[in-house]
Scaffold this motif. Structure first.
Motif, mmCIF file in Angstrom:
data_model
loop_
_atom_site.group_PDB
_atom_site.id
_atom_site.type_symbol
_atom_site.label_atom_id
_atom_site.label_comp_id
_atom_site.label_asym_id
_atom_site.label_seq_id
_atom_site.Cartn_x
_atom_site.Cartn_y
_atom_site.Cartn_z
ATOM 1 N N ASP A 27 35.329 -41.594 102.959
ATOM 2 C CA ASP A 27 35.959 -42.099 104.167
ATOM 3 C C ASP A 27 36.428 -40.926 104.996
ATOM 4 O OD1 ASP A 27 37.293 -43.438 106.112
ATOM 5 O OD2 ASP A 27 38.931 -44.137 104.833
ATOM 6 N N GLY A 28 35.621 -40.560 106.007
ATOM 7 C CA GLY A 28 36.017 -39.468 106.873
ATOM 8 C C GLY A 28 36.040 -38.122 106.188
ATOM 9 N N ASN A 29 35.320 -37.988 105.072
ATOM 10 C CA ASN A 29 35.265 -36.717 104.353
ATOM 11 C C ASN A 29 36.641 -36.209 103.936
ATOM 12 O OD1 ASN A 29 32.561 -36.427 104.151
ATOM 13 N ND2 ASN A 29 32.386 -34.647 105.472
ATOM 14 N N LEU A 30 37.565 -37.103 103.633
ATOM 15 C CA LEU A 30 38.857 -36.689 103.116
ATOM 16 C C LEU A 30 38.686 -36.278 101.664
ATOM 17 C CD1 LEU A 30 41.065 -39.558 104.593
ATOM 18 C CD2 LEU A 30 40.728 -37.267 105.519
ATOM 19 N N VAL A 31 39.244 -35.115 101.302
ATOM 20 C CA VAL A 31 39.001 -34.603 99.956
ATOM 21 C C VAL A 31 39.521 -35.561 98.891
ATOM 22 C CG1 VAL A 31 38.884 -32.164 100.564
ATOM 23 C CG2 VAL A 31 41.109 -33.204 100.138
ATOM 24 N N SER A 32 40.635 -36.227 99.157
ATOM 25 C CA SER A 32 41.180 -37.147 98.152
ATOM 26 C C SER A 32 40.205 -38.280 97.867
ATOM 27 C CB SER A 32 42.522 -37.713 98.622
ATOM 28 O OG SER A 32 42.377 -38.392 99.857
ATOM 29 N N ASN A 33 39.571 -38.814 98.904
ATOM 30 C CA ASN A 33 38.604 -39.899 98.708
ATOM 31 C C ASN A 33 37.326 -39.406 98.050
ATOM 32 O OD1 ASN A 33 40.364 -41.683 99.909
ATOM 33 N ND2 ASN A 33 39.444 -41.521 101.932
ATOM 34 N N ILE A 34 36.899 -38.205 98.413
ATOM 35 C CA ILE A 34 35.685 -37.650 97.811
ATOM 36 C C ILE A 34 35.861 -37.511 96.308
ATOM 37 C CG2 ILE A 34 34.241 -35.588 97.662
ATOM 38 C CD1 ILE A 34 34.695 -35.169 100.641
ATOM 39 N N PHE A 35 36.994 -36.952 95.888
ATOM 40 C CA PHE A 35 37.208 -36.721 94.460
ATOM 41 C C PHE A 35 37.372 -38.040 93.706
ATOM 42 C CE2 PHE A 35 39.200 -32.323 95.459
ATOM 43 C CZ PHE A 35 37.949 -31.869 95.826
ATOM 44 N N THR A 36 38.052 -39.000 94.318
ATOM 45 C CA THR A 36 38.185 -40.314 93.685
ATOM 46 C C THR A 36 36.821 -40.953 93.496
ATOM 47 O OG1 THR A 36 40.391 -40.647 94.620
ATOM 48 C CG2 THR A 36 39.197 -42.608 93.912
ATOM 49 N N ASN A 37 35.978 -40.842 94.507
ATOM 50 C CA ASN A 37 34.634 -41.416 94.403
ATOM 51 C C ASN A 37 33.797 -40.711 93.343
ATOM 52 O OD1 ASN A 37 35.110 -43.328 96.364
ATOM 53 N ND2 ASN A 37 34.331 -42.066 98.033
ATOM 54 N N TYR A 38 33.990 -39.409 93.189
ATOM 55 C CA TYR A 38 33.292 -38.686 92.126
ATOM 56 C C TYR A 38 33.643 -39.269 90.755
ATOM 57 C CZ TYR A 38 31.200 -34.686 94.592
ATOM 58 O OH TYR A 38 30.407 -33.878 95.361
ATOM 59 N N ILE A 39 34.928 -39.493 90.525
ATOM 60 C CA ILE A 39 35.367 -40.016 89.226
ATOM 61 C C ILE A 39 34.820 -41.424 89.010
ATOM 62 C CG2 ILE A 39 37.368 -40.605 87.822
ATOM 63 C CD1 ILE A 39 38.938 -38.510 89.481
ATOM 64 N N LYS A 40 34.883 -42.251 90.052
ATOM 65 C CA LYS A 40 34.371 -43.617 89.937
ATOM 66 C C LYS A 40 32.873 -43.626 89.655
ATOM 67 C CE LYS A 40 37.849 -45.781 92.933
ATOM 68 N NZ LYS A 40 38.090 -46.466 94.226
ATOM 69 N N LYS A 41 32.139 -42.756 90.346
ATOM 70 C CA LYS A 41 30.694 -42.692 90.127
ATOM 71 C C LYS A 41 30.368 -42.198 88.721
ATOM 72 C CE LYS A 41 27.641 -42.760 92.933
ATOM 73 N NZ LYS A 41 26.615 -43.771 93.270
ATOM 74 N N ALA A 42 31.163 -41.249 88.233
ATOM 75 C CA ALA A 42 30.937 -40.749 86.876
ATOM 76 C C ALA A 42 31.115 -41.871 85.859
ATOM 77 C CB ALA A 42 31.894 -39.597 86.579
#
Length: 664
Positions: A27-42
């Motif tokens: 969402d808007g390349n916010l680092v917090s969302n990027i990292f959360t999505n990484y964990i969810k995808k993992a």
């Protein structure tokens, strides 16, 4: 292909092309969302079935900031377990947002999948290998889990992959199902702010918030007394040529963190650094080598040059010593300044009415706490009014619920039971913010911070007159009712502002100060003026070096400010504005790339600002406000540092830098 042969294992599980990494939509390349999505995808790519999350201390903080207990349980994760028994158990047990359990030594969990999120360090790889082999090193007597799905937070080299393959083969084989690299080698403290250090930065004793020494360790006497070195972050404020202990590992860690953010944002980076800073140049050049020589395939995102680069500004903390010295008046920054916010967004704060009791621990997360998300950037007065309204609204809601109990129908009771968890959570949130604001109010009154802050703002803000302020500063220095922290900061700000205009007055104030504070604080002041003074710093901190800068300063001063306590604007705000407009001088922030051209500088697609020596929440707020403004031209800015500084940590770092510079 034989899965267990080391070489074939390496090719099966490692990737050299970006297409093989986990992709995320943010969402808007916010680092917090990027990292959360990484964990969810993992967790998703591990497949269905019961899971246990194996983490190191760093990944534990990163995970807790990105996902709460409910999110974890929804993805069939029944436990979060430290990879090694030597992990920081005290931190794990107090972490409220994820369930953490100790390692199981005897229990066989063949039906459970182990999802490992780890930094690719030698220590972590060795511990993982011990688990796969089935014993030793105090980690586990058997590998327990039926499957291992391993996700490293940064690039891992072939040698470590071969070691994992051999350990898997010795442990029976076919347990490691996948190894991937997810680029989240920093901790997202906020939507657009990150840190590298995963250790807690609480004030050592929360009760020191009421101490007239401002939460700083008191040292009385001469230079033989020293601050206790609980961390080596100060090494990042030293010149690399000094050979400071832990200096090179910390530099390498900064490079790993910065490059991982570039990879997470999926933009080719262009590194620039403070021209007068050797440490900033070292980090920028090392990061450039990673991107262009060591791992060029990782940074090839298939983008055209006209789509823009991610400009990475490596800024020396000494370029702006003013911001970490100021009393903060916005909610998040105040809480961190007085109590300290940990890397997992925890706060330990005493109750102003029950000072004899042990300080309570709270979670202050924008993701979990709507009130904090809405008001973290508000100033002290607005937060107080918002808390009062929050309490009144909750009281009205509770009174309606209580009044309706006697006439409630079965349906009404059912609805109340359904809403009860939400009601109880809101009650806890109200109590938390009431206690925090009440305690902040007492600290502000006890330490007379409003009086101090008015003078601070006059000294810190360009375009204001400082004539005559030396008398007010000297009065406070001689007044025993003010703490050492306030005295040191006022003298430091005065000297930074007038070191060339009034050197004799500056020396006089330092002599007066030395009669009232410990020698190490004088050392810290000396270090700051030599390393962050007008001739040493890269930036035009007070807007006086050029005619254009003086005009901008005058216009800004005429506009005024809504709050006299929050007039100061951190330097980083000016830097990102210049960068967005392509006007950041290459003579002040030098590029590391030989192909740098004026055309490149005019096309930043995104900007990362990394402050060597630590960032502040005031700077994070300035970046967030810039991102929300029209001036940003929809170019997102992310700010980071090795840690989030507060005043006492900054002063301690300066004192330790002085010791290193002086030598044994």
């Amino acid at each position: 292909m034989d899965h267990h042969h080391p070489s074939s294992f390496t090719h099966a599980h490692h990737r050299h092309q970006n297409s093989a990494t986990i992709s995320t939509e943010s969402d808007g390349n916010l680092v917090s969302n990027i990292f959360t999505n990484y964990i969810k995808k993992a967790l998703k790519e591990t497949g269905p079935g019961m899971k246990s999350l194996l983490v190191d201390d760093f990944a534990l903080a990163m995970t807790s900031n990105g996902m709460n207990q409910t999110d974890i349980l929804k993805r069939e994760v029944f436990a979060v377990e430290p990879l090694m028994m030597t992990s920081n158990k005290s931190k794990s047990k107090s972490l409220e947002k994820v369930v953490v359990v100790p390692s199981r030594e005897e229990e066989s969990l063949r039906f459970v999948k182990a999802v490992c999120i780890l930094r690719p360090t030698n220590e972590n790889v060795n511990a993982l290998c011990e688990r796969l082999r089935g014993g030793g090193n105090g980690t586990s007597t058997s590998s327990s889990y039926g499957e291992f799905h391993v996700f490293f937070t940064n690039a891992i080299d072939e040698r470590k992959l071969r070691a994992i393959a051999k350990a898997d083969a010795r442990g029976g084989g076919n347990k490691v199902k996948q190894i991937q690299e997810i680029f989240c080698d920093v901790i997202a403290m906020d939507e657009c702010a990150f840190v590298i250090d995963s250790r807690d930065c609480f004030k050592e004793d929360a009760m020191r918030a009421f101490d007239p020494n401002g939460g700083m360790r008191k040292r009385v006497g001469n230079n033989n007394s020293s601050f206790q070195r609980t961390n080596y972050e100060y090494a990042l404020m030293c010149d690399p040529s000094w050979g400071v202990r832990n200096g090179t590992p910390l530099i390498d860690r900064c490079v790993e963190g910065v490059t991982s953010v570039c990879l997470a944002l999926k933009r080719p980076p262009m590194f620039r650094y403070s021209a007068k800073s050797n440490i900033a140049r070292r980090i920028a050049e090392d990061a450039q080598r990673v991107a262009s020589e060591r791992e060029p395939g990782l940074f090839d995102f298939g983008r055209r040059n006209d789509e823009g680069y991610c400009h990475v500004l490596i800024v020396d903390r000494f370029d702006d010593c003013v911001t970490p010295l100021l009393t903060q008046w916005t909610y998040q920054a105040m809480v961190h300044e007085i109590f300290g916010i940990s890397s997992s967004n925890r706060v330990r704060a005493p109750d102003a009415q029950k000072l004899s009791k042990k300080p309570e621990e709270f979670i202050l997360s924008s993701r979990e706490d709507a009130f904090f998300r809405d008001h973290k950037y508000d100033d002290y007065g607005d937060v107080g009014a918002a808390v009062k309204k929050y309490v009144d609204d909750f009281a009205n809601e509770r009174s309606k619920t209580t009044a309706s109990k006697s006439t409630a129908s079965v349906d009404d009771v059912a609805k109340f039971v359904e809403r009860f968890p939400e009601f109880r959570q809101k009650s806890a949130t109200v109590a938390k913010h009431v206690q925090l604001v009440h305690t902040l109010s007492k600290v502000i009154n006890d330490r007379q911070l409003m009086k101090v802050s008015e003078i601070e703002q006059e000294l810190a803000c360009a375009g204001t007159s400082v004539n005559g302020l030396e008398k007010q500063v000297e009065e406070i220095v001689n007044d025993p009712s003010f703490g050492e922290s306030e005295k040191v900061r006022l003298v430091a700000l005065y000297c930074l502002r007038r070191e060339t205009e009034a050197p004799q007055i500056c020396q006089h104030l330092i002599r007066v100060l030395s009669n009232h504070v410990g020698g190490k604080r004088i050392d810290a002041l000396d270090c700051m003026l030599r390393r962050g003074g007008e001739n040493a710093r890269t930036s035009d901190l007070f807007g006086t070096k050029t005619i254009a800068a003086r005009m901008r300063t005058s216009v800004s001063a005429l506009k005024g400010a809504e709050n006299v306590y929050t007039r100061h604007v951190p330097l980083v705000r000016s830097l990102v504005a210049q960068c967005v407009n392509g006007k950041l001088p290459a003579s002040e922030y030098s590029p590391t790339w030989d192909g740098f051209t004026p055309e490149c500088s005019k096309k930043p697609a995104e900007i990362i600002v990394f402050i060597v020596g630590g960032a502040t929440y005031a700077e994070a707020r300035a970046v967030a406000k810039f991102n929300a403004s029209k001036e940003s031209n929809n170019i997102k800015v992310t700010i980071g540092g090795y840690s989030m500084l507060h005043q006492s940590r900054f002063i301690e770092n300066l004192a330790n830098v002085f010791d290193e510079e002086r030598g044994p």
